[in-house]
Write a protein that holds these residues in place. Structure first.
Motif, short mmCIF file in Angstrom:
data_model
loop_
_atom_site.label_atom_id
_atom_site.label_comp_id
_atom_site.label_asym_id
_atom_site.label_seq_id
_atom_site.Cartn_x
_atom_site.Cartn_y
_atom_site.Cartn_z
N VAL A 1 -30.25 -63.43 23.58
CA VAL A 1 -30.36 -64.68 22.84
C VAL A 1 -29.20 -65.62 23.16
O VAL A 1 -28.06 -65.20 23.33
N LYS A 2 -29.52 -66.91 23.27
CA LYS A 2 -28.53 -67.96 23.54
C LYS A 2 -28.53 -68.95 22.40
O LYS A 2 -29.50 -69.07 21.65
N LEU A 3 -27.45 -69.69 22.27
CA LEU A 3 -27.34 -70.65 21.18
C LEU A 3 -28.45 -71.68 21.25
O LEU A 3 -29.00 -72.09 20.21
N GLU A 4 -28.83 -72.10 22.45
CA GLU A 4 -29.88 -73.11 22.58
C GLU A 4 -31.26 -72.58 22.19
O GLU A 4 -32.20 -73.36 22.03
N ASP A 5 -31.40 -71.26 22.03
CA ASP A 5 -32.67 -70.68 21.57
C ASP A 5 -32.85 -70.85 20.07
O ASP A 5 -33.96 -70.65 19.55
N ILE A 6 -31.79 -71.19 19.36
CA ILE A 6 -31.81 -71.24 17.90
C ILE A 6 -31.93 -72.70 17.46
O ILE A 6 -31.17 -73.55 17.93
N ALA B 1 -18.51 -72.00 19.93
CA ALA B 1 -19.94 -71.83 20.16
C ALA B 1 -20.30 -70.34 20.23
O ALA B 1 -21.33 -69.91 19.68
N SER B 2 -19.48 -69.55 20.89
CA SER B 2 -19.73 -68.11 20.98
C SER B 2 -19.61 -67.45 19.61
O SER B 2 -20.38 -66.54 19.27
N PHE B 3 -18.64 -67.90 18.83
CA PHE B 3 -18.46 -67.38 17.47
C PHE B 3 -19.68 -67.70 16.62
O PHE B 3 -20.20 -66.84 15.89
N LEU B 4 -20.17 -68.95 16.69
CA LEU B 4 -21.34 -69.36 15.92
C LEU B 4 -22.56 -68.55 16.31
O LEU B 4 -23.33 -68.11 15.44
N LEU B 5 -22.77 -68.34 17.60
CA LEU B 5 -23.91 -67.55 18.05
C LEU B 5 -23.83 -66.11 17.54
O LEU B 5 -24.82 -65.56 17.04
N ALA B 6 -22.67 -65.51 17.64
CA ALA B 6 -22.51 -64.13 17.16
C ALA B 6 -22.75 -64.04 15.66
O ALA B 6 -23.37 -63.09 15.16
N TYR B 7 -22.26 -65.03 14.93
CA TYR B 7 -22.48 -65.10 13.48
C TYR B 7 -23.98 -65.16 13.17
O TYR B 7 -24.48 -64.43 12.30
N LEU B 8 -24.70 -66.00 13.90
CA LEU B 8 -26.14 -66.13 13.68
C LEU B 8 -26.88 -64.84 14.02
O LEU B 8 -27.86 -64.48 13.35
N VAL B 9 -26.43 -64.13 15.03
CA VAL B 9 -27.03 -62.83 15.35
C VAL B 9 -26.93 -61.90 14.14
O VAL B 9 -27.90 -61.25 13.75
N GLY B 10 -25.75 -61.83 13.52
CA GLY B 10 -25.59 -60.99 12.34
C GLY B 10 -26.48 -61.42 11.20
O GLY B 10 -27.06 -60.58 10.49
N LEU B 11 -26.61 -62.73 11.00
CA LEU B 11 -27.47 -63.25 9.93
C LEU B 11 -28.92 -62.86 10.14
O LEU B 11 -29.67 -62.67 9.17
N GLU B 12 -29.34 -62.75 11.39
CA GLU B 12 -30.73 -62.42 11.68
C GLU B 12 -31.01 -60.92 11.66
O GLU B 12 -32.08 -60.48 11.25
N VAL B 13 -30.04 -60.13 12.08
CA VAL B 13 -30.26 -58.68 12.17
C VAL B 13 -30.20 -58.02 10.80
O VAL B 13 -31.08 -57.21 10.44
N GLY B 14 -29.18 -58.32 10.01
CA GLY B 14 -28.96 -57.62 8.75
C GLY B 14 -30.16 -57.64 7.82
O GLY B 14 -30.63 -56.58 7.35
N PRO B 15 -30.72 -58.82 7.50
CA PRO B 15 -31.87 -58.86 6.59
C PRO B 15 -33.10 -58.15 7.13
O PRO B 15 -33.89 -57.59 6.36
#
Length: 474
Positions: free
Chosen positions: A24-29, A133-147
């Protein structure tokens, strides 16, 4: 992806999840999801700075400082640096310090306390500079995986059976977020998840007298960070950890659900990359457990509709609150005097009595000097909570007075769920909470950096802004 970097079973559940995390890339979100994430980060930072010098936070910090030599990872709100694992644990404890932080309305967990501390520690240990940007992408990955992992175990039902759901669901979120930040290949992400998941757990009995309730999401933050750092070093974790039928994460925690089937494999990858679980991260308007918010809103509504009558607290003879299963098990228990601030914030009847007396539920209402008030306890002792199996988010309050007048109201969903707090309301919360905690210049700088996070060249600039001794919230 090179074949040597593939997960053990690319078509299996853990394999598909780890491949998505890697690819996943930031531009995918979508842009609106990215924007919302920045406001969620701002809320998490607010909670961390407010929580850094609460009495139980200082106790935790001093205990860890006594065990730890100095390190290179920032401790939020302190002029100290410690090791990455302990920094993740302690910074998470601050975010969770006063029940002000976010929660997920599908799978209850406090994602900021799981993801942000792990990412800041990981950024310090990264082999190259981590940009915003890398920090934001990693943060979003966690938001999507956990729930998604939480939904596979029936979400809030885990609270009903006695697990602290966020401490159970959190290790996959933190391990995948850190893995993304460190740019690990999918096979090492699988190892990180396996190392993290074998450390998952947390008892919901922590909600009564303990202070460790504030720390349990920190165990998930720390363990996910540990898993990713160990995987990067080549240490092999449990393969196919999520779906293994014997001793796997879902199979083992699923044994206690009492549901048929005991867990839902498809929930982990359903809609991955198209349905964004970030939308269901909720921001709290009150300093109390999320399951109490409907009760607070019931009392607020009665105070608005019957202002004079609701001031006549001495004339109340009984109060009944009705709520859904998870809220009842989490907060419908009978509070007894004396009570700790943790227990007070977890109890529907106590929180509602606080709203009746103070007409607000904010940090000041849970200071030690406020926990033994006769007027509050008189109302608590007149209150009963009942489970209503027809309710989901609904909560109902029924108040009876000496003259037999009965006031009743139903709230279909609490404020913060429907409607969700807007981005503008999150900024207002941030500014209000930190007004006596940090100076205006620092507040403005932190806000500016987070709102423009994707342009930040080195995210450790933000970590540095979060250091330095902050004011006391109580």
């Amino acid at each position: 992806m090179a074949s040597t970097n593939l997960p053990t079973d690319p078509e299996g559940l853990t394999g598909k999840l780890c491949s998505w995390v890697h690819d996943v890339k930031l531009e995918d979100i979508p842009g609106d999801v990215q924007t919302r994430a920045k406001y969620l980060i701002l809320d998490g930072v607010a909670c961390a700075l407010v929580g850094a010098h609460l009495p139980w936070s200082e106790k935790a910090a001093n205990g860890i400082f006594e065990m730890e030599p100095p390190g290179d990872c920032v401790v939020f709100g302190w002029d100290r640096k410690i090791s990455p694992l302990s920094a993740a644990l302690l910074n998470s404890t601050f975010i969770q310090g006063f029940e002000l932080d976010d929660w997920h309305s599908e799978a209850p967990m406090h994602l900021n306390s799981i993801i942000l501390p792990a990412l800041f520690s990981a950024a310090t240990k990264a082999k190259s500079t981590v940009n915003g940007a890398s920090f934001l992408l990693a943060y979003l990955v966690g938001l999507e995986v956990g729930p998604r992992v939480g939904n596979a175990l029936y979400g809030s039902h885990m609270l009903s059976v006695g697990w602290h759901s966020g401490a159970v669901f959190g290790p996959p979120a933190s391990s995948t977020a850190v893995s993304k930040l460190l740019d690990l290949p999918a096979n090492l992400i699988e190892d990180a998840v396996g190392i993290a998941c074998t450390q998952a757990g947390g008892l919901m009995s922590a909600q009564y007298e303990s202070e460790v309730k504030r720390m349990q999401h920190g165990f998930a933050a720390r363990n996910g960070l540990f898993g990713a750092l160990m995987a990067r070093s080549g240490y092999v974790g449990i393969k196919k950890a999520l779906e293994r039928p014997y001793g796997g994460y879902l199979a083992t925690f699923g044994k206690g659900t009492g549901r048929d089937p005991p867990y839902l494999l498809d929930e982990v990858t359903k809609g991955l990359g198209s349905t964004w679980k970030t939308h269901a991260v909720r921001v709290k308007p009150y300093a109390a457990m999320a399951g109490t918010h409907g009760t607070i809103d019931c009392i607020r509504k009665l105070q608005e509709d019957y202002p004079d009558r609701m001031k006549d607290l001495a004339s109340i003879t009984s109060i009944k609150y009705e709520m859904a299963e998870a809220a009842f098990h989490h907060g419908g228990w009978k509070a007894k005097r004396p009570i700790t601030s943790t227990g007070a914030q977890m109890n529907n009847a106590y929180v509602a009595a606080t709203q009746m007396v103070d007409q607000r539920v904010l940090p000041a209402e849970f200071g030690q000097d406020k926990l033994d008030r006769d007027l509050v306890w008189d109302l608590v002792n007149k209150s009963t909570c009942q489970q209503n199996n027809e309710f989901t988010w609904d909560q109902k309050a029924t108040i009876t007075f000496k003259d037999k007048q009965i006031l009743t109201t139903i709230v279909k969903a609490p404020r913060g769920v429907n409607p969700a707090l807007s981005n503008e309301e999150i900024v207002d919360k941030w500014r209000h909470l930190t007004i006596d905690i940090i100076d205006d210049g620092k507040r403005s700088k932190i806000e500016d950096v987070i709102m423009n996070l994707e342009l930040v060249e080195n995210v450790l600039e933000l970590a540095q802004l979060l250091s330095g001794v902050t004011g006391h919230a109580l």
